[in-house]
Design an enzyme around this catalytic site. Structure first.
Site, PDB file in Angstrom:
ATOM      1  N   CYS A 101      49.839  27.378  75.547  1.00 30.09           N
ATOM      2  CA  CYS A 101      48.506  26.005  75.451  1.00 30.09           C
ATOM      3  C   CYS A 101      47.933  26.177  73.833  1.00 30.09           C
ATOM      4  O   CYS A 101      48.436  27.109  73.209  1.00 30.09           O
ATOM      5  CB  CYS A 101      47.117  26.883  75.976  1.00 30.09           C
ATOM      6  SG  CYS A 101      47.422  27.022  77.163  1.00 30.09           S
TER       7      CYS A 101
ATOM      8  N   ARG B   1      52.097  21.321  74.332  1.00 33.46           N
ATOM      9  CA  ARG B   1      51.836  22.441  74.231  1.00 33.46           C
ATOM     10  C   ARG B   1      51.084  22.818  75.482  1.00 33.46           C
ATOM     11  O   ARG B   1      51.213  23.980  75.966  1.00 33.46           O
ATOM     12  CB  ARG B   1      50.888  23.741  73.755  1.00 33.46           C
ATOM     13  CG  ARG B   1      51.585  23.512  72.081  1.00 33.46           C
ATOM     14  CD  ARG B   1      51.547  24.449  70.888  1.00 33.46           C
ATOM     15  NE  ARG B   1      50.929  25.953  71.847  1.00 33.46           N
ATOM     16  CZ  ARG B   1      51.913  26.318  71.811  1.00 33.46           C
ATOM     17  NH1 ARG B   1      53.128  26.817  70.739  1.00 33.46           N
ATOM     18  NH2 ARG B   1      51.440  27.754  72.083  1.00 33.46           N
TER      19      ARG B   1
ATOM     20  N   TRP C  11      47.994  24.835  79.485  1.00 29.68           N
ATOM     21  CA  TRP C  11      48.348  24.503  79.933  1.00 29.68           C
ATOM     22  C   TRP C  11      48.474  25.745  81.662  1.00 29.68           C
ATOM     23  O   TRP C  11      48.189  26.786  80.852  1.00 29.68           O
ATOM     24  CB  TRP C  11      50.087  24.543  79.723  1.00 29.68           C
ATOM     25  CG  TRP C  11      50.975  24.536  80.389  1.00 29.68           C
ATOM     26  CD1 TRP C  11      51.683  26.005  81.764  1.00 29.68           C
ATOM     27  CD2 TRP C  11      52.007  23.753  81.032  1.00 29.68           C
ATOM     28  NE1 TRP C  11      52.606  25.644  82.306  1.00 29.68           N
ATOM     29  CE2 TRP C  11      52.699  23.171  82.315  1.00 29.68           C
ATOM     30  CE3 TRP C  11      52.172  22.428  81.003  1.00 29.68           C
ATOM     31  CZ2 TRP C  11      53.386  22.620  82.721  1.00 29.68           C
ATOM     32  CZ3 TRP C  11      52.854  21.111  81.397  1.00 29.68           C
ATOM     33  CH2 TRP C  11      53.396  21.751  82.144  1.00 29.68           C
TER      34      TRP C  11
ATOM     35  N   ASN D 287      45.042  31.122  73.552  1.00 27.41           N
ATOM     36  CA  ASN D 287      46.188  30.628  74.331  1.00 27.41           C
ATOM     37  C   ASN D 287      47.197  32.318  74.438  1.00 27.41           C
ATOM     38  O   ASN D 287      47.107  33.071  73.862  1.00 27.41           O
ATOM     39  CB  ASN D 287      47.535  30.005  73.701  1.00 27.41           C
ATOM     40  CG  ASN D 287      48.507  30.177  73.054  1.00 27.41           C
ATOM     41  OD1 ASN D 287      48.840  29.990  75.019  1.00 27.41           O
ATOM     42  ND2 ASN D 287      49.824  30.238  72.825  1.00 27.41           N
ATOM     43  N   GLY D 288      47.096  32.111  75.641  1.00 24.32           N
ATOM     44  CA  GLY D 288      48.212  33.374  76.252  1.00 24.32           C
ATOM     45  C   GLY D 288      47.419  34.600  77.394  1.00 24.32           C
ATOM     46  O   GLY D 288      46.528  33.000  78.462  1.00 24.32           O
TER      47      GLY D 288
ATOM     48  N   GLU E  10      74.719  27.334  87.640  1.00 24.10           N
ATOM     49  CA  GLU E  10      74.109  26.520  86.968  1.00 24.10           C
ATOM     50  C   GLU E  10      74.633  26.063  85.252  1.00 24.10           C
ATOM     51  O   GLU E  10      74.487  25.268  84.686  1.00 24.10           O
ATOM     52  CB  GLU E  10      72.963  27.689  86.294  1.00 24.10           C
ATOM     53  CG  GLU E  10      72.186  27.544  85.333  1.00 24.10           C
ATOM     54  CD  GLU E  10      71.064  26.145  85.396  1.00 24.10           C
ATOM     55  OE1 GLU E  10      71.157  24.936  86.511  1.00 24.10           O
ATOM     56  OE2 GLU E  10      70.389  25.731  84.112  1.00 24.10           O
TER      57      GLU E  10
ATOM     58  N   LYS F  18      73.980  22.659  83.463  1.00 27.90           N
ATOM     59  CA  LYS F  18      73.832  22.403  81.723  1.00 27.90           C
ATOM     60  C   LYS F  18      75.767  21.793  80.904  1.00 27.90           C
ATOM     61  O   LYS F  18      75.053  20.583  80.578  1.00 27.90           O
ATOM     62  CB  LYS F  18      74.216  23.791  81.133  1.00 27.90           C
ATOM     63  CG  LYS F  18      72.496  24.510  81.542  1.00 27.90           C
ATOM     64  CD  LYS F  18      71.356  24.629  80.792  1.00 27.90           C
ATOM     65  CE  LYS F  18      70.428  23.585  82.025  1.00 27.90           C
ATOM     66  NZ  LYS F  18      70.195  23.248  83.067  1.00 27.90           N
TER      67      LYS F  18
ATOM     68  N   GLU G 158      75.345  18.439  82.661  1.00 32.15           N
ATOM     69  CA  GLU G 158      74.676  16.959  82.117  1.00 32.15           C
ATOM     70  C   GLU G 158      73.778  16.659  81.001  1.00 32.15           C
ATOM     71  O   GLU G 158      73.454  15.533  80.207  1.00 32.15           O
ATOM     72  CB  GLU G 158      73.186  17.244  83.206  1.00 32.15           C
ATOM     73  CG  GLU G 158      72.240  19.358  82.004  1.00 32.15           C
ATOM     74  CD  GLU G 158      70.931  18.968  82.555  1.00 32.15           C
ATOM     75  OE1 GLU G 158      70.418  17.978  83.757  1.00 32.15           O
ATOM     76  OE2 GLU G 158      70.716  20.293  83.644  1.00 32.15           O
TER      77      GLU G 158
ATOM     78  N   HIS H 267      91.869  28.146  97.425  1.00 31.74           N
ATOM     79  CA  HIS H 267      91.581  27.886  98.915  1.00 31.74           C
ATOM     80  C   HIS H 267      91.776  26.385  98.435  1.00 31.74           C
ATOM     81  O   HIS H 267      91.604  24.854  99.235  1.00 31.74           O
ATOM     82  CB  HIS H 267      90.381  27.947  99.494  1.00 31.74           C
ATOM     83  CG  HIS H 267      90.581  29.072  99.831  1.00 31.74           C
ATOM     84  ND1 HIS H 267      90.956  29.011 101.111  1.00 31.74           N
ATOM     85  CD2 HIS H 267      90.013  30.469  99.357  1.00 31.74           C
ATOM     86  CE1 HIS H 267      91.222  30.572 101.277  1.00 31.74           C
ATOM     87  NE2 HIS H 267      90.459  31.354 100.080  1.00 31.74           N
TER      88      HIS H 267
ATOM     89  N   LYS I  19      63.034  14.056  82.889  1.00 31.63           N
ATOM     90  CA  LYS I  19      62.934  15.414  83.514  1.00 31.63           C
ATOM     91  C   LYS I  19      62.651  15.519  84.602  1.00 31.63           C
ATOM     92  O   LYS I  19      62.043  16.764  85.353  1.00 31.63           O
ATOM     93  CB  LYS I  19      61.244  15.552  82.474  1.00 31.63           C
ATOM     94  CG  LYS I  19      60.925  16.797  82.499  1.00 31.63           C
ATOM     95  CD  LYS I  19      62.296  17.989  81.673  1.00 31.63           C
ATOM     96  CE  LYS I  19      62.201  19.615  81.995  1.00 31.63           C
ATOM     97  NZ  LYS I  19      62.268  20.240  81.391  1.00 31.63           N
TER      98      LYS I  19
HETATM   99  C1  AGP Z   1      68.027  20.969  85.215  1.00 30.37           C
HETATM  100  O1  AGP Z   1      68.690  20.797  84.027  1.00 30.37           O
HETATM  101  C2  AGP Z   1      67.638  19.366  85.790  1.00 30.37           C
HETATM  102  N1  AGP Z   1      66.271  18.827  84.517  1.00 30.37           N
HETATM  103  C3  AGP Z   1      67.193  19.435  87.221  1.00 30.37           C
HETATM  104  O2  AGP Z   1      68.468  19.436  87.817  1.00 30.37           O
HETATM  105  C4  AGP Z   1      66.186  19.974  87.785  1.00 30.37           C
HETATM  106  O3  AGP Z   1      66.469  21.285  87.661  1.00 30.37           O
HETATM  107  C5  AGP Z   1      65.845  19.304  88.796  1.00 30.37           C
HETATM  108  O4  AGP Z   1      65.124  17.740  89.057  1.00 30.37           O
HETATM  109  C6  AGP Z   1      65.060  19.945  89.554  1.00 30.37           C
HETATM  110  O5  AGP Z   1      63.178  19.695  88.860  1.00 30.37           O
HETATM  111  P1  AGP Z   1      61.984  20.725  89.770  1.00 30.37           P
HETATM  112  O6  AGP Z   1      62.423  22.391  89.494  1.00 30.37           O
HETATM  113  O7  AGP Z   1      61.245  20.386  88.846  1.00 30.37           O
HETATM  114  O8  AGP Z   1      62.258  20.218  91.057  1.00 30.37           O
END
Ligand code: AGP
Length: 609
Positions: free
Chosen positions: A2, A28, A75, A101-102, A481, A485, A488, A504, A604
């Site tokens: 927060c 925040r 938050w 905040n915490g 993962e 990264k 993307e 395979h 996002k």
């Molecule tokens: C991950 O870096 C991406 N921003 C994307 O794959 C994200 O993880 C996915 O859209 C899921 O989002 P969520 O965790 O908010 O459901």
């Protein structure tokens, strides 16, 4: 996470200054907002759920009298985003206003103790406990100053806090205290300020005093006085000159939010270790009762589910099925039923594909469980039980700190389930619990010792056309993962799969100079993955290995390596082992001239199917 802010002005109204400062702290947290000021011996307060401008439109936050005040942008971690849970919080007599905040870990026991002494609580937050605690201390010892009462109160708090307290009892003083959550003081000739972060007051002054853990500071128009909470000893500290632009300040000096958020992970992991026990136990009970458990998510959250399926299996002997949310209805829509449990994992709690899968399962009477970073999100409203991972807002589009927090929560769940099902000895439980506690420091060490090495590796491979990311066992999730990264934010085509799959098919892609990233902790898969490395190397691949420190066997095969601290348990390894891959993706993006915070074509939160 927060944002708190407070100010004492020589003249003029505090409320508009607080409002503007909260706007600068909005990154925040932004599900609720509030301000409290003092004027003519009385506390005035305005607060509500909603973004700052929404609340201002209804309540006119600037319309509060007085030259001293505190503000908060929230938050939510404890208590949904509702007006009653918004800060500032007051004591019974409405003589103490506090913003915080915490996470106060022992708030439940303190709340019970104070209720037994007649205190009446209005909110579901942990913070409100502190207001009543200060009130109780002053009731017991009326001769105490506000500063001394706050000092006594914070000594009873376990957990993290940055708090600011004002009271008409001492209308020209503001008392602040800090443990783990950030707190800074700003000062100029017309006023003194406290805040969670420098951006809040940077347009007003660039003279800042950083408050350290375990310190309490009294602000007034005479200046500031810092004391150690432990022994009340005075601390002398000169203000620093901050030469950041406001834009840099919001990123705390980091060039991008993504790098700031990678570096925040030791702190967010500490917060994730402060979950509410009762919710973890309740969720473990539902997982234990279910005939089948689906782990449903998208993207990075799906990779957390993939890692979790190894944790649940290896620790609790529970079979769980990680499912990409957009495929859930087709794959399991007909078979999911009243005996099924769906653990939906979503940072935003609003991902359309994940919510669609949840909706399908709900219609078939399955039990819905949720893990999210946003309290009050749709996922929290449709879940029978949910856990907030407490990572604070993640501004970078790429998930980083939220991924390691999700893994931490899932590991804690797997441990509880293992204990509930009698699949783990007390010694193993204690060993893994101790390793969990150490993870934040382990991640800190990795960032400090390996960031420069990773930056050099990014420079070396910045023009590579594609990468493989390979792992075995739980490291397969880490490989997926790391690949996501890189794709993307650096726009590098990359392929991830279990290393055992190479022969395979995919190995046909290998040619001279083809970079292959191997995630190879010294776990049960180590011996076999050495074989996978050799088969790639024999065909001309360049080997980049994330290894345990001093793994000479793999060093002898690798072209580049990134060394992780020793003694990381296999089931927890994705949490530290993903860090260098987050950094690799970040520095590759920077090397290739892209903005890691705003990757093309991505949002996002994907709220459309
Ligand atoms: C991950 O870096 C991406 N921003 C994307 O794959 C994200 O993880 C996915 O859209 C899921 O989002 P969520 O965790 O908010 O459901």
């Amino acid at each position: 996470m927060c944002g708190i802010f407070g100010c004492v002005l020589k003249d003029g109204k505090a409320a508009p200054i607080i409002h503007a400062a909260l706007k600068r702290l909005e990154y925040r947290g932004y599900d609720s907002v509030g301000e409290a000021t003092i004027y003519n011996g009385k506390l005035y307060i305005k607060k509500d759920r909603g973004k700052i401008e929404e609340v201002d439109k209804i309540h006119n936050l600037d319309d509060l009298p007085g030259n001293i005040g505190v503000g908060h942008t929230r938050w939510a971690t404890h208590g949904a985003p509702l007006q009653v849970n918004a800060h500032p919080h007051l004591d019974c007599s409405e003589q103490i206003a506090i913003v915080h905040n915490g996470i106060i870990e022992n708030f439940a026991e303190l709340k019970l103790e104070l209720e037994n002494r007649g205190h009446v609580f209005k909110s579901k937050t942990d913070t409100e406990v502190a207001a009543h605690l200060i009130e109780e201390i002053l009731k017991t010892n009326p001769s105490l100053s506000l500063a001394d009462a706050v000092l006594e109160a914070v000594k009873r708090l376990d957990g993290s806090y940055a708090l600011a307290v004002i009271s008409p009892k001492e209308p020209n003083k503001m008392i602040c205290a800090r443990h783990e959550s950030p707190l800074v003081v700003g000062i100029n000739e017309k006023a003194i300020y406290c805040a969670s972060d420098i951006p809040a007051f940077l347009p007003l002054t660039n003279k800042a005093v950083i408050i350290d853990d375990g310190e309490l500071v009294t602000l007034s128009l005479e200046g500031f006085e810092i004391r150690k909470i432990a022994d009340s000893s005075l601390v002398v500290r000169e203000p620093k000159f901050i030469d950041w632009t406001p834009e840099m300040a919001v990123k705390q000096g980091y060039p991008h939010f993504m790098l700031k958020e990678i570096h925040e992970q030791p702190a967010t992991l500490r917060n994730t270790l402060r979950l509410q026990e009762q919710y973890l136990d309740l969720m473990a009970t539902f997982l234990d009762r279910a005939r089948e458990v689906y782990l449903v998510a998208c993207g990075t959250s799906y990779h957390a589910c993939l890692a979790a399926s190894y944790m649940f299996s290896k620790l609790a002997f529970l079979a769980t099925y990680p499912v990409i949310a957009s495929e859930f209805v087709e794959q399991h829509g007909k078979s999911v039923n009243i005996d099924s449990a769906i653990l939906a994992v979503s940072q935003s709690g609003e991902t359309a594909d994940t919510l669609a899968a949840v909706n399908c399962a709900r219609q078939r009477a399955a039990t819905i469980l949720g893990l999210t970073n946003v309290i009050g999100s749709t996922l929290t409203r449709v879940s029978r039980v949910y856990i907030g991972q407490q990572s604070g807002p993640e501004i970078g589009v790429a998930a980083t700190k939220t991924f390691t927090s999700q893994l931490s929560v899932l590991a804690q769940l797997a441990l509880r389930l293992a204990k509930k099902r009698g699949k783990i000895s007390q010694d193993e439980m204690d060993y893994l619990a101790e390793k969990m506690e150490k993870l934040p420091d382990t991640v800190e060490t990795i960032i400090q010792t390996q960031e420069e090495n990773v930056k050099q590796i990014a420079k070396k491979y910045k023009d590579a056309k594609t990468f493989f990311f390979l792992g075995r066992g739980i490291s397969t999730a880490t490989a997926y993962e790391g690949r996501l990264k890189l794709m993307e934010i650096a726009y590098v085509p990359a392929i991830a799969f279990p290393a055992g799959e190479s022969k395979h098919g995919p190995i046909s892609l290998i040619e001279q100079g083809f970079p292959v990233v191997f995630i190879c902790p010294k776990d049960e898969t180590h011996k076999t993955i050495v074989g996978n490395i050799m088969e790639m190397k024999a065909r001309g691949a360049l080997i980049i290995a994330v290894i345990e420190k001093d793994d000479e066997e793999i060093k002898s095969l690798a072209d580049d390596w990134i060394e992780m601290p020793k003694g990381i348990p296999e089931v927890l390894s994705p949490i530290p082992y993903i860090i260098p891959l987050q950094l690799l993706a970040y520095y590759m993006a920077v090397e290739r001239g892209h903005n890691p915070d705003m990757p093309r074509n991505l949002a996002k939160s994907v709220t459309v199917k």
